[in-house]
Every structure is written in structure tokens, then in C-alpha cells.
Design an enzyme around this catalytic site. Structure first.
Site, PDB file in Angstrom:
ATOM      1  N   MET A 133      11.032  24.259   1.506  1.00  0.00           N
ATOM      2  CA  MET A 133      10.271  23.406   0.591  1.00  0.00           C
ATOM      3  C   MET A 133      11.177  22.689  -0.424  1.00  0.00           C
ATOM      4  O   MET A 133      10.995  21.504  -0.716  1.00  0.00           O
ATOM      5  CB  MET A 133       9.221  24.236  -0.160  1.00  0.00           C
ATOM      6  CG  MET A 133       8.291  23.390  -1.018  1.00  0.00           C
ATOM      7  SD  MET A 133       7.144  24.358  -1.999  1.00  0.00           S
ATOM      8  CE  MET A 133       6.041  24.986  -0.763  1.00  0.00           C
ATOM      9  N   TYR A 157      14.965  30.119   7.011  1.00  0.00           N
ATOM     10  CA  TYR A 157      13.756  30.771   7.535  1.00  0.00           C
ATOM     11  C   TYR A 157      13.789  30.822   9.052  1.00  0.00           C
ATOM     12  O   TYR A 157      14.168  29.842   9.700  1.00  0.00           O
ATOM     13  CB  TYR A 157      12.510  29.995   7.097  1.00  0.00           C
ATOM     14  CG  TYR A 157      12.117  30.194   5.658  1.00  0.00           C
ATOM     15  CD1 TYR A 157      11.726  31.450   5.196  1.00  0.00           C
ATOM     16  CD2 TYR A 157      12.120  29.125   4.768  1.00  0.00           C
ATOM     17  CE1 TYR A 157      11.344  31.623   3.871  1.00  0.00           C
ATOM     18  CE2 TYR A 157      11.742  29.297   3.446  1.00  0.00           C
ATOM     19  CZ  TYR A 157      11.362  30.543   3.000  1.00  0.00           C
ATOM     20  OH  TYR A 157      10.985  30.702   1.707  1.00  0.00           O
ATOM     21  N   LYS A 215       0.844  -1.203   0.000  1.00  0.00           N
ATOM     22  CA  LYS A 215       0.000   0.000   0.000  1.00  0.00           C
ATOM     23  C   LYS A 215       0.879   1.253   0.000  1.00  0.00           C
ATOM     24  O   LYS A 215       2.095   1.161   0.200  1.00  0.00           O
ATOM     25  CB  LYS A 215      -0.889  -0.021   1.249  1.00  0.00           C
ATOM     26  CG  LYS A 215      -0.094  -0.046   2.557  1.00  0.00           C
ATOM     27  CD  LYS A 215      -0.956  -0.379   3.754  1.00  0.00           C
ATOM     28  CE  LYS A 215      -0.123  -0.448   5.026  1.00  0.00           C
ATOM     29  NZ  LYS A 215      -0.897  -0.921   6.171  1.00  0.00           N
ATOM     30  N   ARG A 271      -9.527  -0.339  15.978  1.00  0.00           N
ATOM     31  CA  ARG A 271      -9.568   0.403  14.721  1.00  0.00           C
ATOM     32  C   ARG A 271     -10.605  -0.354  13.897  1.00  0.00           C
ATOM     33  O   ARG A 271     -11.732  -0.490  14.361  1.00  0.00           O
ATOM     34  CB  ARG A 271      -8.163   0.426  14.102  1.00  0.00           C
ATOM     35  CG  ARG A 271      -7.889   1.654  13.278  1.00  0.00           C
ATOM     36  CD  ARG A 271      -6.449   1.725  12.816  1.00  0.00           C
ATOM     37  NE  ARG A 271      -5.978   0.482  12.203  1.00  0.00           N
ATOM     38  CZ  ARG A 271      -4.760   0.308  11.698  1.00  0.00           C
ATOM     39  NH1 ARG A 271      -3.904   1.291  11.720  1.00  0.00           N
ATOM     40  NH2 ARG A 271      -4.411  -0.845  11.163  1.00  0.00           N
TER      41      ARG A 271
HETATM   42  C1  LIG Z   1       0.040  -1.895   6.702  1.00  0.00           C
HETATM   43  C2  LIG Z   1      -0.420  -3.183   7.269  1.00  0.00           C
HETATM   44  C3  LIG Z   1       0.489  -4.221   7.533  1.00  0.00           C
HETATM   45  C4  LIG Z   1       1.990  -4.050   7.387  1.00  0.00           C
HETATM   46  O1  LIG Z   1       2.506  -3.383   8.514  1.00  0.00           O
HETATM   47  P1  LIG Z   1       4.079  -3.212   8.695  1.00  0.00           P
HETATM   48  O2  LIG Z   1       4.211  -2.692  10.077  1.00  0.00           O
HETATM   49  O3  LIG Z   1       4.533  -2.246   7.661  1.00  0.00           O
HETATM   50  O4  LIG Z   1       4.683  -4.570   8.507  1.00  0.00           O
HETATM   51  C5  LIG Z   1      -0.009  -5.428   7.955  1.00  0.00           C
HETATM   52  N1  LIG Z   1      -1.336  -5.615   8.134  1.00  0.00           N
HETATM   53  C6  LIG Z   1      -2.237  -4.637   7.913  1.00  0.00           C
HETATM   54  C7  LIG Z   1      -3.683  -4.901   8.125  1.00  0.00           C
HETATM   55  C8  LIG Z   1      -1.809  -3.391   7.480  1.00  0.00           C
HETATM   56  O5  LIG Z   1      -2.708  -2.419   7.277  1.00  0.00           O
END
Ligand SMILES: *Cc1c(COP(=O)(O)O)cnc(C)c1O
Length: 327
Positions: free
Chosen positions: A272, A224, A5, A100
Site C-alpha cells: 500500500m 508480501y 474529466k 454505450r
Molecule cells: C473521455 C472522452 C474523450 C477523450 O478520450 P481520450 O481517449 O482520452 O482522448 C473524448 N470524448 C468523450 C465522449 C469522452 O468521454
């Protein structure tokens, strides 16, 4: 399941998937990421880690052979009420303490039965959960979550998946049937410091160049807010990278930067498009020399610590302006 992702944690979604050919599946967070993988020619199973957000997406999940997490009643109803051309592979997400996404333990019976009864759901349901504190060995949270999951698993024997990177490293008993590594695939560690004993090799090297090298007098301020002032005459280097590229603005003075392989401190505020380093009065660097912001000899974890964030945020926060090159 290789988690790719957020543009493959900043490394390029399709390129990552094309490289990790031996993965059994890819995990993504957004349906657009799944479509991009299919468009990129990836034929592996793909799992939507938070499931679908729109009922209208269900037929496309079938045609693109995308698997879905189910974590709430709305998703369950949507899948029950649709009329799909083929059953979908479903991952039932259980909330064992993260609070969550995921159904509560007392909802498992109902969800499991309803999913089993739906002709739109394939029979091979996998149970899933996620850990809140697997990076913290002093916490008893993971043991509690695992214990709760074991009790559920006894009542509903099915394949299961629990472990993210931290759990893969710290808790082998959580590995179960499918592990879900994200960060460690990219050679970074979820702990505060890069743990060399794991032998992980950073995949990404973030590079730029010096675009100015100049002498400044003692008592000159830099950047800055004029937050840094030179004590002596010195030579500073201006590097063509900034928060517009995803380098963290909160990286504090003293954050290490590699110039020609030499560690020098970041000084003043990151802007930036540029940041400034103190090369020292005897510097021999030239305009155009290579600068490494993180990579092999400068773990991204160390930069994260200096910017009060985590490696995850830095890697996936690279902006489109950064050109990705593959070797
Ligand atoms: C992003 C994610 C992972 C991977 O997590 P890492 O800490 O990067 O290994 C695993 N399971 C779910 C559900 C996630 O959303």
C-alpha cells in the site's frame, strides 16, 4: 474541446483548465466537475459528456452556462418539460457502434425534431459520436462508424464532433468541427507503447524517494507473499509509494523504476505504501535519493503494459495522498 474529466486525468482539474487557456471548451463527465471549474474561475464553455443525471440540475446548467449532451429519452423529456430561464446548448450523442451512451441512428429524426422544437434548447445543436476502436488500425470498426455517421449527417446538417485522442492521431478524416483530445493533452499515447514519433511530452512526473537502502543475503524473499527471492547477495531500495498512492499493485516484477535516473527493476509485490527495487550488489544509492515511477524518461504507457492496464487508468488513479506540484 479539451477533456479534463477525472481530475484532469489526475493532473488537477482546475490547474489543467487554467493552463489550457486556448481551448474552445472543456469536457467533463460529472456535473461536480463542471461546478468545480466554474468555482475555479474558468469561464470557457463546459460540456457534460454524458449529460445531466438529474432533472433538478437543469436550472443550474443554465445559470452556470454548462452545455449538455443528450443521449437518452429521459434527458429529452426532462429538457422538454422544464421551464428554463434560457435555452441550453445541446450535443446530441449518437451511438454508431460503441453501444454505450447515445441514441440509435433510427432515433435521430425524432430526437432532432423534438430538440429543435423545444424553447429550452438553443438552435445550434452539435451532433456527436464516439469510437470504440480508433486505437486499433487493423480494425474496420472506425470506418463503419464513420460511414454510419456520414449518412446521418447528410440528413441533419449540423456541426459535429467525433474524435478522441486515438482518432485524432490515426484518422484525420474524423476531425470534423470539434476534436475531443483527452489523453494526448497529457503527453501520453493511447497505443500500447509510447509512440515517440508523435513528439508528445509527458506532463506528469510521478516521484518519490528511497526510504531505506539495505543489503540482503542470497535466498532472501521480498514483500508480501514472499514472491521474489534473491539469487545473490544484493542491495535493495524501499520506495515510499504504493497502491495507496495509485501506483498499480499489479505491476509485475521487472517493471522499470528510475533511481537517480538509472533503470532498476521492481521486485516482489507492491504494497500500500511501499515498493521494493533491486539496486544490484554494486549500488551506490543512498537513503533519500530520488525515484521516478513514470515521467519523461519512463513513459507511463510502459508501466501500464507491465501492470496489464492502460495509461489512462494509471494517470487518473492517483490518490489524494499524492501532492501535485506545478512548474
Ligand atoms: C473521455 C472522452 C474523450 C477523450 O478520450 P481520450 O481517449 O482520452 O482522448 C473524448 N470524448 C468523450 C465522449 C469522452 O468521454
Amino acid at each position: 474541446m479539451a477533456i479534463c474529466k477525472a481530475n484532469g486525468y489526475g493532473h488537477g482539474l482546475v490547474e489543467v483548465a487554467k493552463t489550457l487557456t486556448t481551448a474552445d471548451a472543456f469536457g467533463v463527465a460529472r456535473i461536480q466537475e463542471a461546478y468545480a471549474l466554474r468555482q475555479g474561475g474558468i469561464n470557457h464553455p463546459i460540456v457534460l459528456l454524458e449529460g445531466f443525471f438529474e432533472e433538478a440540475d437543469l436550472p443550474k446548467l443554465v445559470t452556470d452556462k454548462i452545455e449538455t449532451v443528450i443521449h437518452c429519452e429521459e434527458q429529452l423529456i426532462a429538457i422538454e418539460e422544464s421551464n428554463l430561464a434560457a435555452p441550453l446548448k445541446v450535443w446530441l450523442k449518437i451511438d454508431t457502434g460503441m453501444s454505450r451512451v447515445g441514441i440509435l441512428p433510427e432515433q435521430v429524426a425524432q430526437f432532432y425534431q423534438r430538440l429543435k422544437a423545444s424553447p429550452n434548447v438553443a438552435s445550434n445543436i452539435t451532433l456527436m459520436s464516439h469510437f470504440a476502436c480508433a486505437d486499433d488500425l487493423s480494425s474496420d470498426m472506425t470506418a463503419h462508424q464513420l460511414d454510419l455517421f456520414h449518412r446521418i449527417e447528410q440528413a441533419y446538417p449540423a456541426p459535429s464532433s467525433l474524435a478522441n485522442s486515438a482518432a485524432i492521431i490515426n484518422y484525420p478524416s474524423t476531425h470534423k468541427d470539434v476534436i475531443r483530445p483527452g489523453l494526448i493533452l497529457y503527453g501520453a499515447t493511447p497505443s500500447i507503447e509510447h509512440d515517440k514519433s508523435l513528439g508528445l511530452k509527458p506532463v506528469m512526473t510521478l516521484k518519490s524517494r528511497l526510504i531505506a537502502v539495505k543489503k540482503i543475503h542470497a535466498q532472501s524473499t521480498v514483500g508480501y507473499g514472499a514472491t521474489w527471492k534473491s539469487k545473490h547477495d544484493t542491495i535493495i531500495g524501499i520506495v515510499a509509494i504504493g497502491y495507496g498512492d495509485g501506483y498499480p499493485r499489479h505491476a509485475k516484477t521487472g517493471t522499470p523504476v528510475l533511481v537517480n535516473g538509472r533503470r532498476v527493476p521492481l521486485i516482489g509485490r507492491v504494497s500500500m505504501d511501499m515498493l521494493t527495487v533491486d539496486l544490484g550488489a554494486k549500488a551506490e544509492e543512498r537513503n533519500g535519493d530520488e525515484v521516478i515511477l513514470w515521467g519523461d524518461d519512463l513513459p507511463v504507457e510502459e508501466i501500464a503494459l507491465n501492470a496489464e492496464t492502460i495509461a489512462y487508468e494509471l494517470l487518473c488513479g492517483l490518490t489524494a495522498r499524492v501532492k501535485l506540484t506545478y512548474f
